[in-house]
Scaffold this active site. Structure first.
Site, PDB file in Angstrom:
ATOM      1  N   GLY A   1     -17.635 -16.405 -13.565  1.00 45.20           N
ATOM      2  CA  GLY A   1     -16.532 -17.185 -13.030  1.00 45.20           C
ATOM      3  C   GLY A   1     -15.758 -16.496 -11.934  1.00 45.20           C
ATOM      4  O   GLY A   1     -16.301 -15.733 -11.139  1.00 45.20           O
ATOM      5  N   SER A   2     -14.463 -16.692 -11.946  1.00 44.85           N
ATOM      6  CA  SER A   2     -13.586 -16.538 -10.800  1.00 44.85           C
ATOM      7  C   SER A   2     -13.603 -15.170 -10.144  1.00 44.85           C
ATOM      8  O   SER A   2     -13.705 -14.129 -10.800  1.00 44.85           O
ATOM      9  CB  SER A   2     -12.153 -16.849 -11.235  1.00 44.85           C
ATOM     10  OG  SER A   2     -11.268 -16.642 -10.164  1.00 44.85           O
ATOM     11  N   CYS A   3     -13.442 -15.190  -8.812  1.00 40.95           N
ATOM     12  CA  CYS A   3     -13.228 -13.970  -8.030  1.00 40.95           C
ATOM     13  C   CYS A   3     -12.011 -13.196  -8.539  1.00 40.95           C
ATOM     14  O   CYS A   3     -11.925 -11.973  -8.363  1.00 40.95           O
ATOM     15  CB  CYS A   3     -13.004 -14.320  -6.561  1.00 40.95           C
ATOM     16  SG  CYS A   3     -14.267 -15.343  -5.795  1.00 40.95           S
ATOM     17  N   THR A   4     -11.050 -13.877  -9.163  1.00 37.22           N
ATOM     18  CA  THR A   4      -9.814 -13.232  -9.612  1.00 37.22           C
ATOM     19  C   THR A   4     -10.058 -12.301 -10.792  1.00 37.22           C
ATOM     20  O   THR A   4      -9.183 -11.524 -11.171  1.00 37.22           O
ATOM     21  CB  THR A   4      -8.766 -14.307  -9.978  1.00 37.22           C
ATOM     22  OG1 THR A   4      -8.639 -15.217  -8.877  1.00 37.22           O
ATOM     23  CG2 THR A   4      -7.393 -13.712 -10.240  1.00 37.22           C
ATOM     24  N   GLY A   5     -11.257 -12.324 -11.358  1.00 36.70           N
ATOM     25  CA  GLY A   5     -11.582 -11.405 -12.445  1.00 36.70           C
ATOM     26  C   GLY A   5     -11.398  -9.956 -12.045  1.00 36.70           C
ATOM     27  O   GLY A   5     -11.009  -9.115 -12.876  1.00 36.70           O
TER      28      GLY A   5
END
Length: 306
Positions: free
Chosen positions: A64-68
């Site tokens: 999932g997200s790049c914000t990981g």
């Protein structure tokens, strides 16, 4: 003697030991892990309710997200990170969070990739020690020598990437410290991806303006303090609050103030006021054939397909 010994690809060097937390299901750190405690909060994940802090986490990869990467940065800087990460496949997003912690704040954890067979062999292992790129697995607790809680920072420069004159100027600090540190991080990621050279880009879209906690703000403000400026037209992802109206909407100041400050930091670096997760809808949307750097998951999918 260890029950198993595995050699793998060291994505970030270091030493660690601890109880193994294993799952054959990928984990999204953004929305799946509490950035302040390290608890896995994804109710659909097999490890739901477990706490990552000070344990060796083995997962096939992130999900999932790049914000990981920002969530992992939070965990490293607040002391609730895993002792180490072990992947089946190379994971760029989570490894990036570790590299930023290492390059900018001299904090780190080891990251290893052990491949399909090596990863499957960890299923019944309970305790792990990582040292010099070798993973040792045990079924029982071991009286093992203590290893540093924080890996010693040693700058590593890849030697496999061809650099032009400007690249070298950036790397040697000729365009300021912010650009120099950014270049170190870019080269480490490029090496992980097997790149042999860098490409010039025409625009960027930044996902890092989502407030995940104090580390995300510290990251951006540190770049500002080092004199960072964007060098191509740059748009910003949506931030965590309505920049103009969060107070009248009743948002807690504990979120509203730092989330707004995070947006200000990126504006101070010269980014455009956009605050959207759909940069392809802006007038500045790229044309076919342009080389761009976009973060934010759906924007990445759009850019790589359309």
């Amino acid at each position: 003697m260890p029950d198993i010994s595995l050699s793998g690809r060291s994505l970030v060097a270091g030493s660690a030991q601890g109880e193994l937390l294993y799952s054959d299901v990928g984990l999204s750190f953004w929305g799946g892990v509490d950035p302040f405690s390290g608890e896995i909060i994804d109710r659909h994940h097999p490890l739901w309710g477990e706490v990552l802090a000070h344990r060796v986490l083995a997962i096939p990869s992130g999900r999932g997200s790049c914000t990981g990467s920002s969530v992992l940065l939070e965990l490293i800087l607040n002391g609730h990170a895993p002792a180490a990460l072990v992947f089946e496949h190379v994971d760029d997003i989570l490894t990036l969070g570790v590299l930023i912690a290492e390059q900018m704040f001299h904090r780190s954890i080891p990251v290893m990739c052990v491949g399909r067979e090596g990863f499957a062999a960890l299923r019944d292992v309970r305790y792990v020690q990582i040292e010099a790129g070798l993973l040792s697995g045990f079924s029982q607790p071991q009286l093992m020598p203590e290893v540093p809680a924080v890996a010693v920072y040693t700058p590593v420069l890849p030697s496999t990437i061809t650099l032009n004159c400007r690249d070298r100027e950036l790397l040697e600090g000729g365009h300021g410290k912010a650009a120099q540190v950014a270049m170190h991080i870019i080269l480490r990621i490029a090496e992980l991806q097997g790149a042999t050279e860098l490409l010039d880009i025409t625009q960027a879209h930044i996902d890092g303006c989502i407030y995940t906690g104090p580390a995300s703000l510290r990251f951006a403000q540190q770049l500002v303090a080092w004199g960072a400026n964007v060098s191509v037209p740059t748009t910003l992802n949506s931030i965590s609050v309505d920049k103009r109206r969060w107070r009248e909407q009743g948002i807690d100041v504990a979120l509203g103030v730092p989330a707004s400050q995070l947006g200000d930091a990126y504006l101070a670096m010269g980014a455009k006021v956009s605050f959207t997760c759909a940069p392809y809808l802006l007038d500045s949307a790229p044309k076919a054939g342009e080389q761009i750097v976009w973060a934010e998951s759906n924007a990445v999918v759009y850019a790589n397909s359309v």
